[in-house]
Design an enzyme around this catalytic site. Structure first.
Site, PDB file in Angstrom:
ATOM      1  N   ASN A   9       1.013  -1.200  -0.002  1.00 42.26           N
ATOM      2  CA  ASN A   9       0.185   0.280   0.151  1.00 42.26           C
ATOM      3  C   ASN A   9       0.757   1.730  -0.226  1.00 42.26           C
ATOM      4  O   ASN A   9       1.660   1.385   1.024  1.00 42.26           O
ATOM      5  CB  ASN A   9      -1.042   0.299   1.853  1.00 42.26           C
ATOM      6  CG  ASN A   9      -2.401   0.846   1.442  1.00 42.26           C
ATOM      7  OD1 ASN A   9      -1.831   1.940   0.322  1.00 42.26           O
ATOM      8  ND2 ASN A   9      -1.964   1.704   2.718  1.00 42.26           N
ATOM      9  N   LYS A  11      -0.204   4.018  -0.518  1.00 42.86           N
ATOM     10  CA  LYS A  11      -0.331   5.410   0.274  1.00 42.86           C
ATOM     11  C   LYS A  11      -0.511   7.052  -0.720  1.00 42.86           C
ATOM     12  O   LYS A  11      -0.897   6.620  -1.530  1.00 42.86           O
ATOM     13  CB  LYS A  11      -0.028   5.834   1.749  1.00 42.86           C
ATOM     14  CG  LYS A  11      -0.472   4.382   2.488  1.00 42.86           C
ATOM     15  CD  LYS A  11      -0.068   4.383   3.900  1.00 42.86           C
ATOM     16  CE  LYS A  11       0.131   3.592   4.977  1.00 42.86           C
ATOM     17  NZ  LYS A  11       0.143   3.572   6.783  1.00 42.86           N
ATOM     18  N   HIS A  99      -9.431   0.692   4.628  1.00 39.86           N
ATOM     19  CA  HIS A  99      -8.186   0.390   5.599  1.00 39.86           C
ATOM     20  C   HIS A  99      -8.821   1.990   7.023  1.00 39.86           C
ATOM     21  O   HIS A  99      -9.369   3.001   6.857  1.00 39.86           O
ATOM     22  CB  HIS A  99      -7.523   1.198   3.891  1.00 39.86           C
ATOM     23  CG  HIS A  99      -5.665   1.648   5.296  1.00 39.86           C
ATOM     24  ND1 HIS A  99      -5.000   2.178   5.902  1.00 39.86           N
ATOM     25  CD2 HIS A  99      -5.302   0.672   5.054  1.00 39.86           C
ATOM     26  CE1 HIS A  99      -4.012   2.987   6.625  1.00 39.86           C
ATOM     27  NE2 HIS A  99      -3.245   1.400   5.800  1.00 39.86           N
ATOM     28  N   GLU A 101      -6.820   4.513   7.609  1.00 39.91           N
ATOM     29  CA  GLU A 101      -6.501   5.613   7.619  1.00 39.91           C
ATOM     30  C   GLU A 101      -8.092   6.173   7.136  1.00 39.91           C
ATOM     31  O   GLU A 101      -8.478   7.610   6.953  1.00 39.91           O
ATOM     32  CB  GLU A 101      -5.351   6.009   7.108  1.00 39.91           C
ATOM     33  CG  GLU A 101      -4.027   5.909   7.344  1.00 39.91           C
ATOM     34  CD  GLU A 101      -2.518   5.669   7.600  1.00 39.91           C
ATOM     35  OE1 GLU A 101      -2.584   5.369   5.554  1.00 39.91           O
ATOM     36  OE2 GLU A 101      -2.197   5.088   7.305  1.00 39.91           O
ATOM     37  N   GLU A 169      -5.092  -5.593  10.500  1.00 41.53           N
ATOM     38  CA  GLU A 169      -3.947  -4.367  10.645  1.00 41.53           C
ATOM     39  C   GLU A 169      -4.755  -3.615  12.780  1.00 41.53           C
ATOM     40  O   GLU A 169      -5.267  -3.172  12.306  1.00 41.53           O
ATOM     41  CB  GLU A 169      -4.560  -3.124   9.749  1.00 41.53           C
ATOM     42  CG  GLU A 169      -3.529  -4.032   8.448  1.00 41.53           C
ATOM     43  CD  GLU A 169      -3.269  -2.994   7.223  1.00 41.53           C
ATOM     44  OE1 GLU A 169      -2.231  -2.676   7.110  1.00 41.53           O
ATOM     45  OE2 GLU A 169      -3.949  -2.102   6.805  1.00 41.53           O
ATOM     46  N   GLY A 175       2.860   1.560  10.666  1.00 39.68           N
ATOM     47  CA  GLY A 175       3.542   3.289  10.659  1.00 39.68           C
ATOM     48  C   GLY A 175       4.124   3.126  11.784  1.00 39.68           C
ATOM     49  O   GLY A 175       4.739   4.252  11.752  1.00 39.68           O
ATOM     50  N   SER A 213       3.519  -2.610  10.458  1.00 38.04           N
ATOM     51  CA  SER A 213       5.033  -2.817  10.325  1.00 38.04           C
ATOM     52  C   SER A 213       5.661  -3.572   9.978  1.00 38.04           C
ATOM     53  O   SER A 213       7.165  -4.287  10.799  1.00 38.04           O
ATOM     54  CB  SER A 213       4.903  -2.200  12.308  1.00 38.04           C
ATOM     55  OG  SER A 213       4.988  -0.776  11.908  1.00 38.04           O
TER      56      SER A 213
END
Ligand code: PEP
Length: 254
Positions: A9, A11, A99, A101, A169, A175, A213
């Site tokens: 991904n 992003k 996701h 985000e 996730e 991250g 991560s």
């Protein structure tokens, strides 16, 4: 062919020059990972350029392309959005939905994620449905309940083991360099599979990816875990060498 999927991904990163450079680097190393499926979800602006670059290097059949999100509708007055059909038109075959985000930044709940996943299936894309608990939910002992609620609320009607993938996730692991314990990942994947069994036939063959991560240094340990059928990789997918090193660390799994 093993069922393992290593998905990247990107992003909101990358320009056309990056697509060309990464395609060249992927072409140099992809022969070393014949045992896994590869997918990269670049920003929408790079779906077509990356696809062309992969074709030019003769690896378009080895690296699938995906979108990072899609709208639930085919078209219409939805400024800034992209439909699943548009992703197919650009050469995509997967789309990530739900996701964290998107759930956080755009307020997307399970019903919205489910509608998007159904749009993906309608267009012929494989839906990669993301679920995961926040740090507060993990601390509160709510992880398995949260995952069960998200899985049952987000999986599309008509989901099968071929048209749907789930990505676990944990929000707090994305991250951050943090990962859950290996026991916690195994427990989460088992819980997700148990919930999904109510909605998907042959759930043993459902691909459930771990994301959060994942790096070359921890990939072998994470990808060997029971019930982990691949990885969804953010930061480490931006460099083809790291992405391929993660893929190389994956065991073949049928
Ligand atoms: C992600 O955003 O899907 C992700 C897993 O990111 P990272 O690998 O950077 O934690």
């Amino acid at each position: 062919m093993s069922k393992v999927l290593i998905a990247g991904n990107w992003k909101m990163n990358g320009l056309t020059s990056d697509a060309a450079r990464e395609a060249t680097a992927l072409a140099a190393g992809v022969a070393g990972v014949p045992h896994v499926h590869l997918m990269i979800a670049p920003p929408t602006s790079l779906i077509h350029p990356l696809r062309i670059n992969l074709f030019e290097r003769g690896i378009a059949d080895r690296v699938a392309i995906g979108g990072q999100d899609c709208h639930a509708n085919v078209n219409g007055a939805h400024t800034g959005d992209v439909s699943a059909e548009m992703i197919v038109d650009l050469g995509g075959s997967y789309v990530i939905v739900g996701h964290s985000e998107r759930r956080t930044d755009h307020g997307e709940g399970d019903a919205t994620v489910k509608a998007k996943a159904e749009a993906a299936l309608r267009a012929g894309l494989v839906a990669v449905v993301c679920v995961g608990e926040t740090e507060a939910e993990r601390r509160g002992g709510e992880t398995l309940d949260v995952l069960a609620r998200q899985v049952s609320g987000s999986l599309p009607d008509g989901a099968t083991v071929t048209n749907t993938v789930i990505a676990y996730e944990p929000v707090w692991a994305i991250g951050t360099g943090l990962t859950p314990s290996t026991d916690d990942i195994v427990e989460a994947h088992a819980g997700i599979r148990e919930t999904a069994a109510g909605q998907i036939d042959d759930v043993a063959n459902l691909r459930i990816l771990y994301g959060g991560s994942v790096k070359p240094g921890n990939a072998a340990e994470l990808l060997a875990l029971d019930g982990v059928d691949g990885a969804l990789v953010g930061g480490a997918s931006l460099k083809a060498a790291d992405f391929l090193a993660i893929a190389a660390a994956a065991p073949a799994r049928n």
